[in-house]
Design a protein around this motif. Structure first.
Motif, PDB file in Angstrom:
ATOM      1  N   GLY A   8       0.835  -1.201   0.000  1.00 18.46           N
ATOM      2  CA  GLY A   8       0.000   0.000   0.000  1.00 18.46           C
ATOM      3  C   GLY A   8       0.863   1.242   0.000  1.00 18.46           C
ATOM      4  O   GLY A   8       1.474   1.572   1.023  1.00 18.46           O
ATOM      5  N   PHE A   9       0.924   1.913  -1.135  1.00 21.89           N
ATOM      6  CA  PHE A   9       1.718   3.139  -1.258  1.00 21.89           C
ATOM      7  C   PHE A   9       0.799   4.353  -1.302  1.00 21.89           C
ATOM      8  O   PHE A   9      -0.360   4.268  -1.727  1.00 21.89           O
ATOM      9  CB  PHE A   9       2.583   3.110  -2.519  1.00 21.89           C
ATOM     10  CG  PHE A   9       3.716   2.119  -2.474  1.00 21.89           C
ATOM     11  CD1 PHE A   9       4.272   1.726  -1.263  1.00 21.89           C
ATOM     12  CD2 PHE A   9       4.224   1.569  -3.647  1.00 21.89           C
ATOM     13  CE1 PHE A   9       5.317   0.808  -1.222  1.00 21.89           C
ATOM     14  CE2 PHE A   9       5.267   0.658  -3.621  1.00 21.89           C
ATOM     15  CZ  PHE A   9       5.813   0.271  -2.408  1.00 21.89           C
ATOM     16  N   LEU A  10       1.335   5.476  -0.893  1.00 21.12           N
ATOM     17  CA  LEU A  10       0.585   6.726  -0.903  1.00 21.12           C
ATOM     18  C   LEU A  10       0.194   7.098  -2.332  1.00 21.12           C
ATOM     19  O   LEU A  10       1.032   7.065  -3.245  1.00 21.12           O
ATOM     20  CB  LEU A  10       1.435   7.837  -0.284  1.00 21.12           C
ATOM     21  CG  LEU A  10       0.690   9.070   0.219  1.00 21.12           C
ATOM     22  CD1 LEU A  10      -0.188   8.709   1.406  1.00 21.12           C
ATOM     23  CD2 LEU A  10       1.688  10.167   0.603  1.00 21.12           C
ATOM     24  N   HIS A  11      -1.086   7.415  -2.528  1.00 19.20           N
ATOM     25  CA  HIS A  11      -1.644   7.855  -3.810  1.00 19.20           C
ATOM     26  C   HIS A  11      -1.520   6.808  -4.920  1.00 19.20           C
ATOM     27  O   HIS A  11      -1.606   7.140  -6.102  1.00 19.20           O
ATOM     28  CB  HIS A  11      -0.978   9.166  -4.277  1.00 19.20           C
ATOM     29  CG  HIS A  11      -1.205  10.305  -3.335  1.00 19.20           C
ATOM     30  ND1 HIS A  11      -0.173  11.092  -2.860  1.00 19.20           N
ATOM     31  CD2 HIS A  11      -2.326  10.772  -2.756  1.00 19.20           C
ATOM     32  CE1 HIS A  11      -0.666  12.001  -2.044  1.00 19.20           C
ATOM     33  NE2 HIS A  11      -1.963  11.815  -1.947  1.00 19.20           N
ATOM     34  N   ALA A  12      -1.381   5.528  -4.544  1.00 17.77           N
ATOM     35  CA  ALA A  12      -1.305   4.481  -5.565  1.00 17.77           C
ATOM     36  C   ALA A  12      -2.620   4.303  -6.301  1.00 17.77           C
ATOM     37  O   ALA A  12      -2.643   3.748  -7.402  1.00 17.77           O
ATOM     38  CB  ALA A  12      -0.891   3.160  -4.922  1.00 17.77           C
TER      39      ALA A  12
END
Length: 688
Positions: free
Chosen positions: A159-163
């Motif tokens: 889970g990455f930021l703004h993915a």
């Protein structure tokens, strides 16, 4: 090959429904908790033998299960790691910093499914438009592999930021990890829940990874078992949102199965409502472990995109793990036939959420259980005939039920077994009535004027009393009520919903970008549906989730299922104002509206519902026998007439107190209630 089979695994019973043309067969078997597929195989063999059909006669098998839900509640999923953007490893623990009880200084919040040592950061950063501010640190990511191996990680969530705007970094991370960990399933937030709000997105992705190995193994065993029986028909899974999907999709996104059984029940109730022309309904499904209530308006169950599982505070919104998935909105409580009764620290009778399940089950099952369950209380009150329970397949032991009630409830409160049983049943009925009241209030709806559609093994038993408590004067018990969720599976369309975020404001609406996104979403949903549609016609529905700028909650607004024009944009904005005024009495003039997410659903066109049948002239029927039953309202004991449902023809009316018995359940007609068999063979109860 025209026969269709549905299987619903519950905490206590596994329900099966088989339809071949206009004929239907139903059965229940005890759920085999250690290996659920064994109970399924037992039930499949039994129902095929009863119907006189061969395994090769089946054209489709539809399945729903609580296995994913139970794994989350009991924390029995895979050992999972979260790979996330550097600086955001604690998102799961921080949540949105809300407290479900502002004044509890000792508040206990749900523990994340992934401990901190396995929430591993990696260097990378995207901005809110998906542009790379910092490239993915591939060397740093590879350096995490030894840790993942040493910890014995069985599943990975990324889970990455703004993915949700740009999935490139997540996809590349999966490629790198798959090189070294090819046997470990990997879930991407950009695929599982591609929406803004990091906590909900990360939580949903982690939950998906957490149950993925368990569900994949189970579904593999189930498919293998069905094939060994000679069943070549395709297997479909029931989704929480009310549609069917393929096993392959279910294995990729098992988190969408968490409410699959209850969703089938809501579809069953909605179908019955449409058949009978009853627009406003309260669906009431009580099984062996839980009870579920769902509001149905204009023949459609309420829907939602958020769901909480494993709440640490009973009935406490915000005390569970958030999941951002399409669901049919309902409230579910631990109040089933197997729910265990006890006396709490304040000397009050409490029921659930702990359940006796199928093994050992209630004390009256004679399988080793020694704690009193709701089924024990009903038996002691005289509501069940111990020799006819479950069609005579399961003999009940009244003395064991009485002993359990005395030991765990009666002795502590100075009550004899019948009065202890009365207290247990009244408490569980009040719990269910209160859940219905709260759900209606939270939804801004009224219960007055609705019809309660009761099903599940325990629903018809408790329906009239629950209806009295919430002010409903009409109850409908359809045929097949004891296995209603399984029958609901047979009514569900093959469907899939795709939800994605693309931030927009009407003042600066990017028509080309929105059309491109909706077209992409339609293609994704249609591709999944086509795997199971078998050439059936499909329909598409689109929604936008919108709010006035600065607000915290969105409203779902319908969007035309075609290429949008500038005229459509103005019409959608006007529709938002209209819907907002319907919810909150008036719009907010001069305020811009923002769109956070879009949803596209592709589904097979539902089959037409049979026309409403008028009941013939009223008739009477003779009871098969009578038995002494204690009324929970007055505490008095009287003889209640017992009728065999199979012998009641349309038009028959009977006055309470009475019991209409069938193999999978019994319908109680309380004092002051009247029952009538309508043209469909359904039991309609009315008060006064």
């Amino acid at each position: 090959m025209s026969a269709r089979l549905a299987v619903d695994i519950g905490g206590t019973f596994t329900d099966l429904a088989l339809e071949n043309g206009a004929r239907r067969w139903t059965t229940k078997v005890l759920t085999t908790q250690a290996a659920p597929e064994q109970g399924v195989m037992e039930g499949v063999r039994a129902i095929l033998a009863e119907a006189g059909l061969a395994p090769s006669d089946l054209s489709i098998v539809i399945h729903g299960t609580t296995l994913a839900t139970n794994a989350l509640i009991e924390r029995k999923g895979a050992k999972t790691a979260l790979i996330t953007t550097e600086g955001f490893r604690d998102v799961l623990a921080l949540g949105n910093e809300a407290r479900f009880d502002q004044y509890d200084l000792q508040i206990v919040l749900p523990e994340p499914l992934v401990p901190r040592r396995l929430r591993l950061p990696v260097g990378e950063r995207l901005d809110n438009e998906g542009h790379a501010l910092r490239p993915l640190d591939e060397a740093g990511l590879r350096a995490l592999v030894p840790t993942l191996k040493a910890e014995g990680v069985e599943a990975i969530a990324i889970g990455f930021l703004h993915a949700f705007v740009n999935p490139a970094h997540e996809r590349r991370a999966r490629e790198i990890l798959a090189e070294e960990l090819s046997d470990v399933p990997i879930s991407l937030s950009s695929e599982v829940s591609p929406e803004m709000r990091e906590w909900e997105r990360f939580s949903t992705t982690v939950a998906n990874a957490y149950v993925q190995p368990l569900m994949s193994r189970y579904l593999t065993r189930l498919e293998s078992g069905l094939r060994e029986l000679g069943i070549t028909a395709p297997l479909f899974m029931m989704l929480s949102g009310g549609g069917l999907t393929t096993v392959e999709t279910a294995c990729r996104f098992p988190i969408r199965l968490v409410e699959s059984g209850p969703a089938g029940g809501a579809i069953f109730a909605a179908t019955i409502a449409r058949e009978c022309g009853i627009a406003d309904v309260l669906s009431y499904d009580m099984g062996g472990t839980t009870a579920k209530v769902c509001l149905i308006d204009d023949y459609r169950p309420q829907t939602s995109r958020t769901f909480e599982v494993a709440r640490v505070g009973r009935f406490r919104k915000g005390s569970g793990l958030p999941l951002r998935i399409p669901v049919l909105e309902m409230v579910e409580i631990g109040a089933g036939g197997g729910s265990i009764a006890h006396v709490d620290a304040l000397g009050r009778i409490a029921v659930g959420p702990e359940s006796a399940g199928a093994d050992p089950g209630p004390a009256c099952y004679g399988r080793g259980g020694d704690k009193p369950a709701v089924t024990d209380a009903n038996l002691v009150l005289g509501r069940y005939d111990p020799t006819h329970f479950a069609g005579g397949k399961l003999a009940l032991h009244p003395e064991a039920a009485r002993q359990a009630l005395v030991e765990h409830v009666g002795d502590r409160l100075g009550l004899d077994p019948p009065m202890a049983a009365l207290g247990v049943v009244e408490m569980v009925d009040e719990n269910m009535a209160n859940a219905a009241r709260v759900h209606a209030i939270e939804s801004g709806k009224n219960l007055e004027g609705r019809t309660l559609i009761a099903f599940g093994g325990g629903g018809p038993v408790h329906a009239y009393r629950v209806a009295e408590k919430i002010g409903i004067r009409r109850v409908l018990v359809p045929s097949g009520a004891g296995v209603g969720s399984a029958i609901g599976f047979l009514r569900a369309p093959v469907a899939y919903e795709v939800v994605k975020s693309l931030y927009q404001r009407f003042a600066s609406f990017d028509l080309a970008a929105v059309n491109a996104l909706l077209c992409e979403m339609q293609a994704e949903a249609a591709a999944i549906v086509s795997l199971g549609a078998a050439g059936q016609a499909t329909e598409e529905h689109r929604l936008g989730y919108m709010r006035y700028v600065g607000q915290g909650h969105e409203i779902a607004v319908p969007i035309p299922a075609r290429v949008l024009t500038e005229t459509d944009v103005a019409a959608i904005r006007a529709e938002y104002d209209r819907l907002y005024a319907a919810f909150y009495d008036r719009p907010v003039p001069g305020s811009d509206v923002e769109i956070l997410s879009f949803a596209v659903t592709v589904a097979t066109v539902p089959q037409p519902v049979a026309a409403t049948k008028a009941a013939p002239a009223r008739a009477t029927a003779a009871p098969a026998r009578s038995q002494a039953v204690r009324d929970t309202t007055t505490g008095s004991v009287s003889e209640w007439a017992i009728y065999d449902r199979a012998s009641l023809t349309p038009g028959v009316t009977l006055d309470g107190p009475a019991i209409v018995a069938e193999d999978e359940t019994s319908t109680l007609v309380g004092p002051g209630w009247r029952a009538e068999i309508d043209g469909f063979g359904y039991i309609r109860l009315s008060q006064g």
